[in-house]
Design an enzyme around this catalytic site. Structure first.
Site, PDB file in Angstrom:
ATOM      1  N   LYS A   1      48.299  32.951  10.259  1.00 21.02           N
ATOM      2  CA  LYS A   1      46.900  32.911   9.815  1.00 21.02           C
ATOM      3  C   LYS A   1      46.614  31.583   9.132  1.00 21.02           C
ATOM      4  O   LYS A   1      47.514  30.958   8.584  1.00 21.02           O
ATOM      5  CB  LYS A   1      46.637  34.047   8.807  1.00 21.02           C
TER       6      LYS A   1
ATOM      7  N   ARG B   1      48.460  47.639  14.680  1.00 24.65           N
ATOM      8  CA  ARG B   1      48.522  48.617  15.768  1.00 24.65           C
ATOM      9  C   ARG B   1      49.955  48.879  16.213  1.00 24.65           C
ATOM     10  O   ARG B   1      50.282  49.938  16.717  1.00 24.65           O
ATOM     11  CB  ARG B   1      47.636  48.142  16.938  1.00 24.65           C
TER      12      ARG B   1
ATOM     13  N   LYS C   1      48.218  52.410   7.341  1.00 24.16           N
ATOM     14  CA  LYS C   1      48.835  51.093   7.603  1.00 24.16           C
ATOM     15  C   LYS C   1      49.336  50.481   6.296  1.00 24.16           C
ATOM     16  O   LYS C   1      48.565  50.269   5.366  1.00 24.16           O
ATOM     17  CB  LYS C   1      47.820  50.156   8.258  1.00 24.16           C
TER      18      LYS C   1
ATOM     19  N   ASP D   1      50.403  40.292   5.207  1.00 20.67           N
ATOM     20  CA  ASP D   1      50.197  39.907   6.608  1.00 20.67           C
ATOM     21  C   ASP D   1      49.947  38.409   6.714  1.00 20.67           C
ATOM     22  O   ASP D   1      48.829  37.934   6.513  1.00 20.67           O
ATOM     23  CB  ASP D   1      48.994  40.694   7.175  1.00 20.67           C
TER      24      ASP D   1
ATOM     25  N   GLU E   1      49.453  43.106  14.320  1.00 20.80           N
ATOM     26  CA  GLU E   1      50.671  43.853  13.974  1.00 20.80           C
ATOM     27  C   GLU E   1      50.386  45.280  13.516  1.00 20.80           C
ATOM     28  O   GLU E   1      51.233  46.151  13.648  1.00 20.80           O
ATOM     29  CB  GLU E   1      51.450  43.093  12.890  1.00 20.80           C
TER      30      GLU E   1
HETATM   31  N1  BES Z   1      45.039  42.707   8.772  1.00 16.93           N
HETATM   32  C1  BES Z   1      44.341  42.063   9.818  1.00 16.93           C
HETATM   33  C2  BES Z   1      42.886  42.523   9.919  1.00 16.93           C
HETATM   34  C3  BES Z   1      41.936  41.938   8.907  1.00 16.93           C
HETATM   35  C4  BES Z   1      41.470  40.655   9.038  1.00 16.93           C
HETATM   36  C5  BES Z   1      41.462  42.725   7.902  1.00 16.93           C
HETATM   37  C6  BES Z   1      40.564  40.165   8.133  1.00 16.93           C
HETATM   38  C7  BES Z   1      40.544  42.233   6.997  1.00 16.93           C
HETATM   39  C8  BES Z   1      40.095  40.944   7.110  1.00 16.93           C
HETATM   40  C9  BES Z   1      45.001  42.368  11.152  1.00 16.93           C
HETATM   41  O1  BES Z   1      46.375  42.535  11.117  1.00 16.93           O
HETATM   42  C10 BES Z   1      44.722  41.219  12.045  1.00 16.93           C
HETATM   43  O2  BES Z   1      45.192  40.151  11.761  1.00 16.93           O
HETATM   44  N2  BES Z   1      43.965  41.455  13.117  1.00 16.93           N
HETATM   45  C11 BES Z   1      43.596  40.421  14.015  1.00 16.93           C
HETATM   46  C12 BES Z   1      43.687  40.970  15.399  1.00 16.93           C
HETATM   47  C13 BES Z   1      43.538  39.930  16.473  1.00 16.93           C
HETATM   48  C14 BES Z   1      44.743  39.016  16.488  1.00 16.93           C
HETATM   49  C15 BES Z   1      43.382  40.618  17.799  1.00 16.93           C
HETATM   50  C16 BES Z   1      42.172  39.996  13.695  1.00 16.93           C
HETATM   51  O3  BES Z   1      41.345  40.849  13.381  1.00 16.93           O
HETATM   52  O4  BES Z   1      41.917  38.801  13.711  1.00 16.93           O
HETATM   53 ZN    ZN Z   2      47.178  43.153   9.347  1.00 18.13          ZN
HETATM   54 MN    MN Z   3      47.423  40.697  11.308  1.00 16.36          MN
END
Ligand code: BES
Ligand code: ZN
Ligand code: MN
Length: 506
Positions: free
Chosen positions: A268, A342, A256, A261, A340
């Protein structure tokens, strides 16, 4: 920083040229040396300290000395290394290098004595980690504390192979750390692709970089949806290492590469958002692994697929509720633009089919839920094959880069149902790391051996020591080297098996 391995007896250590000396002292050394009546200064000092119980037995406990008579190195650290396992060795080395406060450009002599291959690797990685500092975007040059590390062991010849692997791993881990640490405006998809092109100048390496037009032509609608909110153009990196005949099926690694992000329209929160520059740690790990492949030249084929882009909110950005068509033809309702990873991975997984992989492994900072589940010790491991899962778990345990298997029951997929597309890109809050893995699995044929590593908890550290870890480069490399060894063994047995079949026919 460079490493050197040399056969040395402890009695020879005192006369070696170095700024600092670390003597690893395993529990097993207590009994042997107390009765051996050593006659050199260093041994006398160490055995007396141990006999007087002036050094605690706990792993990492240490005693420092300055200008010991008869010892070349000005500073000496005697450190407890317990059972001399890789984990204990790492702990001991980290403690000693930290306590020595080395300054800059120093030459270190590290005496390890009777050391296993795994402990030697842990020792090299620990000295590298303890002396690493990020400098690329600082205005003043900051030399590294360690310039040269001489590792003294009983039998250097026997450890030559392990040493080469450890040295290559350290280099690959540092490559991954460096790129993951770079600020997002210094590690754009374009810059990452250029770094991959540089890397591909190594022996048996080849790279291809696809841009927005290529990806559009291919029909990677899910990947494009993520990238469409950003001004920075996407880059899809295809890196190949050919160490075996062309016809030999490759291991395909997918990383990835979200270079930043923001969450997109599902924005966020502000605090710690800067850490989302690490959202390309999977990409950095996959690319970094090739640094070591180029050096070690193992006999197998490996393909790295690295979809890179930013996830930004914008007038053209993808919106919650948008439905897109993935490369596989399956449609996806994007209910949350922050899920995003996935979306870019699913198209890369479909793209991977064309290589007919012997194993397909994706690596991603995919979910905050995985951080909640496993913290920062073990990565989440998902696989549709027990054998592959076991091989990855073993590789992680051996290299102190561990992972833990998580479930893939079909029931977990329920929440991904959509009224408007074949699937949604999110399910409810429970088991968020598992449902993300189930989403990815929809893009992998059941016949395809596949594994997914959710590295959200292990790829970087937050807080005062904020920075990338370079994980899981060591795990991936160990897995690939083990796989190359398995393949070699199989092909050595294959002619015999064929001959056996012939004999039975007659
Ligand atoms: N890059 C993040 C995952 C992440 C979050 C990694 C915090 C390390 C620390 C990913 O793209 C993401 O935002 N995932 C969301 C998914 C949710 C919206 C279903 C998450 O984990 O909150
Ligand atoms: Zn991410
Ligand atoms: Mn994300």
């Amino acid at each position: 920083m460079d490493f050197e391995l040399k056969s040395l007896h402890l009695s020879q250590v005192a006369t070696q040229e170095a700024d600092a000396l670390i003597v690893l002292w395993p529990d097993a050394a207590d009994a042997v040396t107390a009765s051996a009546a050593p006659d050199d200064a260093l041994m006398r000092w160490a055995t007396a300290a141990v006999a007087d119980a002036d050094i605690d037995k706990a792993v990492g406990s240490l005693l420092l000395a300055h200008r010991l008579p008869g010892v070349q190195a000005r500073k000496v650290a005697l450190v407890r290394s317990g059972d001399a396992s890789p984990a204990a060795t790492r702990k001991a080395v980290l403690a000693a290098v930290g306590a020595l406060k080395l300054g800059s450009n120093k030459r270190l002599l590290l005496w390890a004595g009777e050391v296993s291959a795994g402990a030697l690797a842990a020792l090299l990685q620990a000295t590298a980690d303890a002396s690493y500092s990020y400098t690329t975007t600082k205005s003043k040059a900051q030399p590294r504390s360690l310039q040269h590390v001489l590792v003294g062991v009983h039998d250097a010849t026997a450890l030559q192979g392990a040493f080469a692997q450890a040295r290559a791993t350290v280099k690959a881990v540092e490559w991954a750390k460096e790129w993951a640490n770079r600020p997002p405006n210094h590690a754009t998809p374009t810059l990452l692709a250029e770094a991959a092109q540089q890397l591909a100048q190594g022996k048996r390496l080849q790279v291809e970089v696809l841009g927005p037009q290529d990806v559009t032509k291919l029909g990677m609608g899910a990947y494009l949806a993520v990238a469409q909110g950003a001004e920075e153009p996407l880059r899809f990196i295809v890196l190949r290492y050919q160490g075996a005949p062309k016809a030999s099926a490759p291991v395909v690694l997918v990383g990835k590469g979200i270079t930043f992000d923001t969450g997109g329209i599902s924005l966020k929160p502000g605090p710690e958002m800067d850490e989302m520059k690490f959202d390309m740690s999977g990409a950095a790990a996959v690319l970094g692994t090739f640094v070591a492949l180029a050096e070690l030249q193992p006999a197998l084929n490996v393909v790295g697929l690295v979809p890179c882009c930013e996830n930004m909110p914008d007038g053209r950005a993808v919106k919650p509720g948008d439905v897109v068509t993935s490369l596989s033809g399956q449609t996806i309702e994007i209910l949350n633009t922050d899920a995003e990873g996935r979306l870019i991975l699913c198209d890369a997984l479909t793209y991977a089919e064309r290589f007919k992989p012997r194993a397909l492994i994706d690596v991603a900072t995919l979910t905050g839920a995985c951080v909640i589940a496993l913290g920062n010790l073990r990565a989440g491991l998902y696989s549709n094959r027990d054998e592959l899962a076991q091989a990855l778990q073993a590789a992680g345990d051996a290299t102190l880069d561990p992972c833990w298997r998580m479930p893939l029951d079909d029931e977990y997929e329920e929440g991904l149902k959509s009224n408007f597309a074949d699937m949604a890109n999110i399910a409810g809050r429970p088991a968020g790391s598992v449902t993300a893995a189930k989403f990815l699995q929809k893009f992998v044929a059941p016949e395809q051996a596949w594994a997914h590593l959710d590295i959200a908890g292990v790829a970087w550290k937050g807080g005062a020591a904020k920075g990338a870890t370079g994980r899981p480069v060591a795990l991936l490399l160990q897995y690939l080297l083990d796989e190359a060894a398995r393949m070699a063994k199989e092909s050595a047995q294959a002619p015999q098996a064929a001959a056996g079949a012939k004999r039975r026919k007659r």
